[in-house]
Design a protein around this motif. Structure first.
Motif, PDB file in Angstrom:
ATOM      1  N   SER A 136       0.711  -0.969  -0.058  1.00  0.00           N
ATOM      2  CA  SER A 136       0.152  -0.073   0.108  1.00  0.00           C
ATOM      3  C   SER A 136       0.991   0.955   0.146  1.00  0.00           C
ATOM      4  CB  SER A 136      -0.984  -0.018   1.083  1.00  0.00           C
ATOM      5  OG  SER A 136      -0.286  -0.255   2.284  1.00  0.00           O
ATOM      6  N   GLN A 137       0.324   2.197  -0.688  1.00  0.00           N
ATOM      7  CA  GLN A 137       1.114   3.580  -0.737  1.00  0.00           C
ATOM      8  C   GLN A 137       2.372   3.487  -1.649  1.00  0.00           C
ATOM      9  OE1 GLN A 137      -0.582   6.805   0.570  1.00  0.00           O
ATOM     10  NE2 GLN A 137      -2.003   5.262  -0.281  1.00  0.00           N
ATOM     11  N   ALA A 138       2.827   2.277  -2.377  1.00  0.00           N
ATOM     12  CA  ALA A 138       3.929   2.156  -2.917  1.00  0.00           C
ATOM     13  C   ALA A 138       3.878   3.145  -4.190  1.00  0.00           C
ATOM     14  CB  ALA A 138       4.311   0.848  -3.439  1.00  0.00           C
ATOM     15  N   GLY A 139       2.971   3.449  -4.780  1.00  0.00           N
ATOM     16  CA  GLY A 139       2.726   4.261  -5.724  1.00  0.00           C
ATOM     17  C   GLY A 139       2.118   3.842  -7.153  1.00  0.00           C
ATOM     18  N   LYS A 140       1.376   2.668  -7.242  1.00  0.00           N
ATOM     19  CA  LYS A 140       0.728   2.165  -8.315  1.00  0.00           C
ATOM     20  C   LYS A 140      -0.147   2.828  -9.024  1.00  0.00           C
ATOM     21  CE  LYS A 140      -0.942  -0.991  -5.500  1.00  0.00           C
ATOM     22  NZ  LYS A 140      -0.307  -0.539  -4.098  1.00  0.00           N
ATOM     23  N   THR A 141      -0.921   3.570  -8.385  1.00  0.00           N
ATOM     24  CA  THR A 141      -2.040   4.358  -8.998  1.00  0.00           C
ATOM     25  C   THR A 141      -1.326   5.557  -9.831  1.00  0.00           C
ATOM     26  OG1 THR A 141      -3.841   3.761  -7.431  1.00  0.00           O
ATOM     27  CG2 THR A 141      -4.150   5.777  -8.708  1.00  0.00           C
ATOM     28  N   ILE A 142      -0.284   6.055  -9.228  1.00  0.00           N
ATOM     29  CA  ILE A 142       0.348   7.251  -9.922  1.00  0.00           C
ATOM     30  C   ILE A 142       1.111   6.816 -11.217  1.00  0.00           C
ATOM     31  CG2 ILE A 142       2.197   9.093  -9.625  1.00  0.00           C
ATOM     32  CD1 ILE A 142      -0.347   9.748  -8.357  1.00  0.00           C
ATOM     33  N   PHE A 143       1.752   5.483 -10.856  1.00  0.00           N
ATOM     34  CA  PHE A 143       2.532   4.801 -11.967  1.00  0.00           C
ATOM     35  C   PHE A 143       1.763   4.669 -13.064  1.00  0.00           C
ATOM     36  CE2 PHE A 143       4.461   1.336 -14.203  1.00  0.00           C
ATOM     37  CZ  PHE A 143       5.863   1.781 -14.085  1.00  0.00           C
ATOM     38  N   ARG A 186      -6.359   6.389  -1.158  1.00  0.00           N
ATOM     39  CA  ARG A 186      -6.067   5.028  -1.257  1.00  0.00           C
ATOM     40  C   ARG A 186      -7.000   4.176  -2.372  1.00  0.00           C
ATOM     41  NH1 ARG A 186      -2.959   2.950   3.053  1.00  0.00           N
ATOM     42  NH2 ARG A 186      -2.765   4.149   4.666  1.00  0.00           N
ATOM     43  N   THR A 187      -6.641   3.298  -3.082  1.00  0.00           N
ATOM     44  CA  THR A 187      -7.360   2.450  -3.928  1.00  0.00           C
ATOM     45  C   THR A 187      -8.159   1.397  -2.936  1.00  0.00           C
ATOM     46  OG1 THR A 187      -5.742   2.699  -5.582  1.00  0.00           O
ATOM     47  CG2 THR A 187      -7.469   0.882  -6.131  1.00  0.00           C
ATOM     48  N   THR A 188      -9.526   1.192  -3.507  1.00  0.00           N
ATOM     49  CA  THR A 188     -10.409   0.235  -2.585  1.00  0.00           C
ATOM     50  C   THR A 188     -10.849  -0.670  -3.182  1.00  0.00           C
ATOM     51  OG1 THR A 188     -12.205   1.827  -2.974  1.00  0.00           O
ATOM     52  CG2 THR A 188     -11.061   2.108  -0.943  1.00  0.00           C
ATOM     53  N   PRO A 198      -5.896  -2.402  -4.362  1.00  0.00           N
ATOM     54  CA  PRO A 198      -5.384  -1.936  -3.078  1.00  0.00           C
ATOM     55  C   PRO A 198      -4.069  -2.638  -2.748  1.00  0.00           C
ATOM     56  CG  PRO A 198      -7.739  -2.542  -2.843  1.00  0.00           C
ATOM     57  CD  PRO A 198      -7.292  -2.967  -4.303  1.00  0.00           C
ATOM     58  N   GLY A 199      -3.073  -2.071  -2.022  1.00  0.00           N
ATOM     59  CA  GLY A 199      -1.847  -2.631  -2.086  1.00  0.00           C
ATOM     60  C   GLY A 199      -1.992  -3.738  -0.772  1.00  0.00           C
ATOM     61  N   GLU A 200      -3.156  -3.120   0.107  1.00  0.00           N
ATOM     62  CA  GLU A 200      -3.369  -4.115   1.170  1.00  0.00           C
ATOM     63  C   GLU A 200      -3.212  -5.711   0.787  1.00  0.00           C
ATOM     64  OE1 GLU A 200      -4.655  -1.259   0.993  1.00  0.00           O
ATOM     65  OE2 GLU A 200      -4.319  -0.307   2.880  1.00  0.00           O
ATOM     66  N   THR A 232      10.194   3.165  -6.278  1.00  0.00           N
ATOM     67  CA  THR A 232       9.517   4.167  -6.389  1.00  0.00           C
ATOM     68  C   THR A 232       9.946   5.540  -5.902  1.00  0.00           C
ATOM     69  OG1 THR A 232       7.900   3.748  -4.976  1.00  0.00           O
ATOM     70  CG2 THR A 232       7.413   3.168  -7.219  1.00  0.00           C
ATOM     71  N   LYS A 233       9.366   6.823  -6.246  1.00  0.00           N
ATOM     72  CA  LYS A 233       9.632   8.324  -5.841  1.00  0.00           C
ATOM     73  C   LYS A 233      11.056   8.495  -5.824  1.00  0.00           C
ATOM     74  CE  LYS A 233       5.626   6.670  -2.978  1.00  0.00           C
ATOM     75  NZ  LYS A 233       4.891   6.696  -1.771  1.00  0.00           N
ATOM     76  N   ALA A 234      11.542   8.357  -6.815  1.00  0.00           N
ATOM     77  CA  ALA A 234      13.094   8.554  -6.917  1.00  0.00           C
ATOM     78  C   ALA A 234      13.191  10.102  -7.022  1.00  0.00           C
ATOM     79  CB  ALA A 234      13.568   7.878  -8.237  1.00  0.00           C
ATOM     80  N   ASP A 235      12.093  10.951  -6.872  1.00  0.00           N
ATOM     81  CA  ASP A 235      12.392  12.389  -7.176  1.00  0.00           C
ATOM     82  C   ASP A 235      12.513  13.159  -5.963  1.00  0.00           C
ATOM     83  OD1 ASP A 235       9.837  11.491  -6.205  1.00  0.00           O
ATOM     84  OD2 ASP A 235       8.732  13.246  -7.219  1.00  0.00           O
ATOM     85  N   TYR A 236      12.865  12.178  -4.674  1.00  0.00           N
ATOM     86  CA  TYR A 236      13.035  12.617  -3.257  1.00  0.00           C
ATOM     87  C   TYR A 236      14.689  12.323  -3.244  1.00  0.00           C
ATOM     88  CZ  TYR A 236       8.569  12.565  -1.264  1.00  0.00           C
ATOM     89  OH  TYR A 236       7.360  12.763  -0.925  1.00  0.00           O
ATOM     90  N   ALA A 265       7.339   8.412 -10.786  1.00  0.00           N
ATOM     91  CA  ALA A 265       6.163   8.418 -11.830  1.00  0.00           C
ATOM     92  C   ALA A 265       5.748   9.793 -12.328  1.00  0.00           C
ATOM     93  CB  ALA A 265       5.097   7.649 -11.779  1.00  0.00           C
ATOM     94  N   LEU A 266       5.582  10.576 -11.114  1.00  0.00           N
ATOM     95  CA  LEU A 266       5.320  12.073 -11.299  1.00  0.00           C
ATOM     96  C   LEU A 266       6.506  12.837 -10.449  1.00  0.00           C
ATOM     97  CD1 LEU A 266       3.435  14.184 -12.289  1.00  0.00           C
ATOM     98  CD2 LEU A 266       2.330  13.883  -9.986  1.00  0.00           C
ATOM     99  N   TRP A 267       7.368  13.365 -11.530  1.00  0.00           N
ATOM    100  CA  TRP A 267       8.585  14.251 -10.872  1.00  0.00           C
ATOM    101  C   TRP A 267       8.199  15.583 -10.365  1.00  0.00           C
ATOM    102  CZ3 TRP A 267      13.790  14.161 -13.979  1.00  0.00           C
ATOM    103  CH2 TRP A 267      14.802  14.497 -13.346  1.00  0.00           C
TER     104      TRP A 267
END
Ligand SMILES: Nc1nc2c(ncn2[C@@H]2O[C@H](COP(=O)(O)OP(=O)(O)OP(=O)(O)O)[C@@H](O)[C@H]2O)c(=O)[nH]1
Ligand SMILES: [Mg+2]
Length: 486
Positions: free
Chosen positions: A58-65, A130-132, A159-161, A359-363, A401-403
């Motif tokens: 969950s919250q890994a970034g699937k929906t944005i990806f 969160r995706t449900t 959902p990542g869960e 994911t989130k390599a823009d950090y 996925a979104l810089w």
């Protein structure tokens, strides 16, 4: 075939009215089926199908990806330079047209990528909820080369869960062994009030009794669920089972969910079918069957698997969260190992090729991305070499996925600058050291060792998405999974 049906319809003239009507209806239906079959046979010769699973905790970034994948493919088709890896590899303009359609079975909710993009483009606090439930789309890619057929790429979000339930399919797992695993995994959080309430209740139960079974099962479930939510929301854990207790899906809570781990360590002597033990065990078995149906249905025929891992969240939230994420990712990775137990167990032709992505390599500043990929290998398989040797993935990747940031420096060292959701202002940020191995105890006790990652505001997006969505490294992943098909 169709001509023959026309003749048969004429022969029906003169028969009783209702019989003729019914017969005409059947003939009509048969004709449509024949037409459909001819159409399918013709198109099958020209079409290729590729099912891509985008998975992650969950919250890994699937929906944005997935949203970025679709928007950038659309922009690339319109001629924008959104996927440079395709150009670099001689596939510039390889896709002439893209159509975005529902999944062919038409009974799966449509992935709302346009709505997600519109919200992102609208500014602050625009990240998706969160995706449900599961949702998907079929991307129909029309290649430029007339030699290649149309490529149907089906992708699913969920959902990542639910991902962690994959490990419940292990054929050696029983209700008793699963319960022991869960209680061990959660025992470090025995100070949580929810843990105490759950344990107190479990110890008060008579598992052989068949009196008050429904009330006992529901109360145990209620207390266990409260513990799972506390572990997710207070501690930050992600390896929490059963996933549907946290996110039940569109049908809501079902009676088969009314169970919880048992303290019983051996199957009791001849428990009656209506005893508490048997009732809970029956529900556990039904739940596992449901999980199997879900994975077979959506991931049973997956050709390529993209597994997203939020390496930085795991590293920033402390040892407990790191170990929890690493255990989950480890076990999930093992299910993708060629010849792993899951591949043998399910009726899948072969385990799909997986690509693991941090994911989130823009950090991170560009100079630090290599370390992030090394840490991904550590989390997945104990090290990058082992990840490659065990053929979990051909090319591990790091992606934003979104810089949302730009590279900058902080105290003379590489950092990034972005607009912070909490403050609304610019933040200069340096993640700090990314270890090349499992972090030592000193790592967790260093200054500023544990923190919550600041949330970035999405960048200003073009509402018509003519230029796609800015990303870092998404093109390389898409080329890995699609390049050889075009
Ligand atoms: N800066 C940045 N943040 C991101 C990126 N992708 C995702 N995020 C952040 O991570 C959060 C979760 O992303 P989602 O795509 O919703 O994650 P998910 O895997 O679909 O989560 P579930 O639906 O809960 O399973 C977002 O709300 C953002 O705050 C990215 O590329 N860059
Ligand atoms: Mg999601």
């Amino acid at each position: 075939m169709v001509k023959k049906l026309d003749l048969d319809l004429k022969v029906l003239d003169g028969l009783e009215e209702p019989v003729v009507k019914q017969a005409r209806r059947w003939m009509g239906r048969a004709r449509r089926m024949a037409d459909d079959a001819t159409h399918s046979a013709r198109t099958a010769l020209r079409e290729k199908h590729l099912r891509i699973g985008v998975t992650g905790l969950s919250q890994a970034g699937k929906t944005i990806f997935m949203t970025s994948m679709i928007k950038n493919l659309e922009a690339y088709v319109r001629g924008a330079d959104t996927l440079p890896a395709f150009t670099r590899n001689g596939k510039s303009g390889a896709i002439q047209r893209i159509e975005i359609k529902p999944i062919p079975s038409e009974d799966i909710p449509y992935f709302p990528y346009d709505e997600i993009h519109r919200r992102l483009a609208s500014g602050r606090e625009a990240w998706p909820e969160r995706t449900t439930d599961v949702a998907g789309v079929n991307l129909v890619l029309h290649p430029k080369s007339s030699l290649s057929g149309r490529l149907n790429v089906e992708i699913f979000d969920y959902p990542g869960e639910w991902l962690v339930d994959r490990t419940m399919l292990d054929p050696d797992l029983t209700y008793v062994t699963w319960s022991q695993q869960i209680l061990d995994r959660l025992s470090p959080y025995s100070e949580l009030e929810e843990w105490i309430a759950f344990q107190d209740y479990l110890t008060s139960l008579d598992w052989n009794s068949s009196a008050g079974v429904e009330e006992a099962a529901r109360e145990a479930h209620r207390r266990y669920k409260a513990l799972l939510f506390a572990c997710r929301d207070k501690v930050g854990l992600r390896f929490l089972q059963p996933g549907r207790f946290l996110c039940p899906g569109p049908r809501g809570e079902l009676p088969m969910h009314w169970f919880a781990p048992t303290l019983v360590t051996e199957v009791p002597d001849r428990p009656t079918a209506d005893s508490l033990y048997r009732t809970m065990e029956r529900r556990f078995d039904a739940y596992v069957r449901n999980v199997r149906d879900f994975f077979e249905r959506y991931f049973g025929r997956i050709d390529r698997q993209i597994v997203l891992v939020d390496v930085l969240a795991a590293l920033s939230e402390g040892k407990v969260v790191y170990n929890d994420t690493r255990d989950a990712v480890n076990e999930i990775a093992a299910t993708f190992e060629p010849q792993g137990w899951l591949g043998r167990l399910l009726s899948w032709s072969s385990v799909p090729k997986a690509t693991f992505v941090a994911t989130k390599a823009d950090y991170l500043h560009q100079d630090e991305i290599g370390n992030m990929v090394v840490q991904l290998g550590v989390m997945v398989a104990g090290g990058l070499d082992s990840m490659l040797e065990r053929r979990f993935t051909e090319k591990p990747r790091a992606v934003a996925a979104l810089w949302c940031s730009r590279d900058d420096s902080l105290d003379g060292r590489p950092g990034v600058a972005f607009r912070n959701v909490r403050t609304g202002g610019q933040t200069l940020f340096r993640f700090g050291q990314i270890p090349g191995e499992v972090p030592s105890d000193e790592f967790w006790t260093r200054d500023g060792g544990i923190f919550t990652m600041p949330r970035m505001e999405p960048p200003r997006l073009d509402p018509d998405s003519e230029s796609g969505m800015p990303h870092r490294g998404l093109d390389a992943v898409l080329f890995d999974v699609l390049g050889d098909q075009l």
